[in-house]
Design a protein around this motif. Sequence first.
Motif, PDB file in Angstrom:
ATOM      1  N   ASP A 162      28.352  57.359  59.786  1.00 43.54           N
ATOM      2  CA  ASP A 162      27.343  58.032  58.956  1.00 43.54           C
ATOM      3  C   ASP A 162      26.346  57.008  58.437  1.00 43.54           C
ATOM      4  N   GLU A 163      25.140  57.005  59.008  1.00 43.03           N
ATOM      5  CA  GLU A 163      24.064  56.065  58.627  1.00 43.03           C
ATOM      6  C   GLU A 163      24.588  54.621  58.582  1.00 43.03           C
ATOM      7  N   PRO A 164      25.175  54.124  59.674  1.00 42.79           N
ATOM      8  CA  PRO A 164      25.789  52.798  59.632  1.00 42.79           C
ATOM      9  C   PRO A 164      24.819  51.644  59.478  1.00 42.79           C
ATOM     10  N   THR A 165      23.522  51.885  59.712  1.00 43.16           N
ATOM     11  CA  THR A 165      22.540  50.810  59.569  1.00 43.16           C
ATOM     12  C   THR A 165      21.574  51.074  58.423  1.00 43.16           C
ATOM     13  N   GLY A 166      21.919  52.025  57.559  1.00 46.76           N
ATOM     14  CA  GLY A 166      21.000  52.420  56.497  1.00 46.76           C
ATOM     15  C   GLY A 166      20.760  51.366  55.438  1.00 46.76           C
ATOM     16  N   ASN A 167      21.686  50.418  55.272  1.00 49.47           N
ATOM     17  CA  ASN A 167      21.566  49.432  54.194  1.00 49.47           C
ATOM     18  C   ASN A 167      21.453  47.999  54.702  1.00 49.47           C
ATOM     19  N   VAL A 168      21.043  47.844  55.960  1.00 50.16           N
ATOM     20  CA  VAL A 168      20.959  46.489  56.518  1.00 50.16           C
ATOM     21  C   VAL A 168      19.572  46.279  57.121  1.00 50.16           C
ATOM     22  N   ASP A 169      19.228  45.008  57.348  1.00 51.62           N
ATOM     23  CA  ASP A 169      17.916  44.694  57.909  1.00 51.62           C
ATOM     24  C   ASP A 169      17.923  44.926  59.421  1.00 51.62           C
ATOM     25  N   PRO A 170      16.739  44.988  60.053  1.00 53.45           N
ATOM     26  CA  PRO A 170      16.666  45.303  61.483  1.00 53.45           C
ATOM     27  C   PRO A 170      17.503  44.412  62.395  1.00 53.45           C
ATOM     28  N   PRO A 171      17.528  43.068  62.203  1.00 56.37           N
ATOM     29  CA  PRO A 171      18.365  42.255  63.095  1.00 56.37           C
ATOM     30  C   PRO A 171      19.842  42.632  63.015  1.00 56.37           C
ATOM     31  N   LEU A 172      20.348  42.882  61.809  1.00 59.14           N
ATOM     32  CA  LEU A 172      21.742  43.261  61.667  1.00 59.14           C
ATOM     33  C   LEU A 172      21.979  44.660  62.223  1.00 59.14           C
ATOM     34  N   ALA A 173      20.997  45.536  62.062  1.00 52.47           N
ATOM     35  CA  ALA A 173      21.120  46.884  62.636  1.00 52.47           C
ATOM     36  C   ALA A 173      21.302  46.796  64.139  1.00 52.47           C
ATOM     37  N   ARG A 174      20.549  45.912  64.783  1.00 45.14           N
ATOM     38  CA  ARG A 174      20.679  45.746  66.241  1.00 45.14           C
ATOM     39  C   ARG A 174      22.055  45.191  66.589  1.00 45.14           C
ATOM     40  N   ARG A 175      22.556  44.274  65.765  1.00 46.60           N
ATOM     41  CA  ARG A 175      23.880  43.707  66.021  1.00 46.60           C
ATOM     42  C   ARG A 175      24.961  44.780  65.898  1.00 46.60           C
ATOM     43  N   LEU A 176      24.856  45.617  64.870  1.00 47.73           N
ATOM     44  CA  LEU A 176      25.825  46.703  64.701  1.00 47.73           C
ATOM     45  C   LEU A 176      25.744  47.677  65.870  1.00 47.73           C
ATOM     46  N   LEU A 177      24.525  47.956  66.318  1.00 52.34           N
ATOM     47  CA  LEU A 177      24.365  48.861  67.450  1.00 52.34           C
ATOM     48  C   LEU A 177      25.042  48.287  68.690  1.00 52.34           C
ATOM     49  N   ARG A 178      24.932  46.982  68.893  1.00 55.33           N
ATOM     50  CA  ARG A 178      25.600  46.357  70.052  1.00 55.33           C
ATOM     51  C   ARG A 178      27.111  46.513  69.958  1.00 55.33           C
ATOM     52  N   PHE A 180      28.661  49.061  68.592  1.00 61.28           N
ATOM     53  CA  PHE A 180      28.961  50.447  68.966  1.00 61.28           C
ATOM     54  C   PHE A 180      28.851  50.641  70.477  1.00 61.28           C
ATOM     55  N   ILE A 181      27.853  50.014  71.087  1.00 62.66           N
ATOM     56  CA  ILE A 181      27.678  50.129  72.538  1.00 62.66           C
ATOM     57  C   ILE A 181      28.867  49.513  73.264  1.00 62.66           C
ATOM     58  N   GLU A 182      29.314  48.353  72.805  1.00 61.16           N
ATOM     59  CA  GLU A 182      30.465  47.700  73.431  1.00 61.16           C
ATOM     60  C   GLU A 182      31.717  48.533  73.252  1.00 61.16           C
ATOM     61  N   LEU A 183      31.895  49.099  72.077  1.00 64.16           N
ATOM     62  CA  LEU A 183      33.043  49.964  71.819  1.00 64.16           C
ATOM     63  C   LEU A 183      33.020  51.155  72.771  1.00 64.16           C
ATOM     64  N   ASN A 184      31.849  51.752  72.950  1.00 65.75           N
ATOM     65  CA  ASN A 184      31.718  52.877  73.870  1.00 65.75           C
ATOM     66  C   ASN A 184      32.027  52.435  75.309  1.00 65.75           C
ATOM     67  N   ARG A 185      31.573  51.261  75.679  1.00 68.05           N
ATOM     68  CA  ARG A 185      31.847  50.746  77.023  1.00 68.05           C
ATOM     69  C   ARG A 185      33.341  50.606  77.275  1.00 68.05           C
ATOM     70  N   LEU A 186      34.095  50.327  76.191  1.00 65.76           N
ATOM     71  CA  LEU A 186      35.541  50.173  76.298  1.00 65.76           C
ATOM     72  C   LEU A 186      36.272  51.514  76.306  1.00 65.76           C
ATOM     73  N   GLY A 187      35.526  52.621  76.110  1.00 65.62           N
ATOM     74  CA  GLY A 187      36.145  53.924  76.287  1.00 65.62           C
ATOM     75  C   GLY A 187      36.123  54.870  75.104  1.00 65.62           C
TER      76      GLY A 187
END
Length: 219
Positions: A162-178, A180-187
């Motif tokens: 729920d809004e996992p990047t709502g309280n962080v700056d853009p570089p950290l938001a991109r890191r968090l998104l990566r 999630f993408i890696e987690l999804n890649r793992l299944g």
Amino acid sequence: MIRFENVGLRYGMGPEILRDISFHLPERSFQFLSGPSGAGKTTLLRLLFMSLKPTRGLITVFGRDLSRIPRNELPMLRRRVGIVFQDFRLLDHMTTYENVSLPLRVRGREEASYRSDVIELLKWVGLGERMHVLPPVLSGGEKQRAAIARALIEQPEILLADEPTGNVDPPLARRLLRLFIELNRLGTAVVIATHDVALMEQVDARRMVLSGGRLEIHD
């Protein structure tokens, strides 16, 4: 994994917050849930997490009709779904390591059986050097990553954020998104509720848009 068919939800005698919601959540899928503030994104996540039941319609969870699942069986099903709340919900008197391992301790597992897994996960989310620190000392981004690690420690089949990047700056938001993408890649199937258009544009993923209590899906 989860299917909604003409689901509606209202509180008490008030108007329906969600109306005629129909969609399915496939295995290993990645989707964003967006919409204006107050559209019902958090409410829909709570329905997915089985902490709310609909007023009408059918929700099928892992092949079972949610309305027919006994209350005492719901905690076991929820272990298959991890959730990251907007307010993190970390316990200030526990270290990062203790917060992340808490779901396993609640289940009665001995620390020796999970210690190495917790440490490895903390390193994976970039908190290996912060595992013995209390939450008040952590930055907002570190708290967010600790909350994500806690949601992942039971190896859920679905992760709701729920809004996992709502309280962080853009570089950290991109890191968090990566992450999630890696987690999804793992299944793991991933659902991210967000209003951050720039974040959504970084991933070719299905978008579910809530507006006026109704859901539109853009594949």
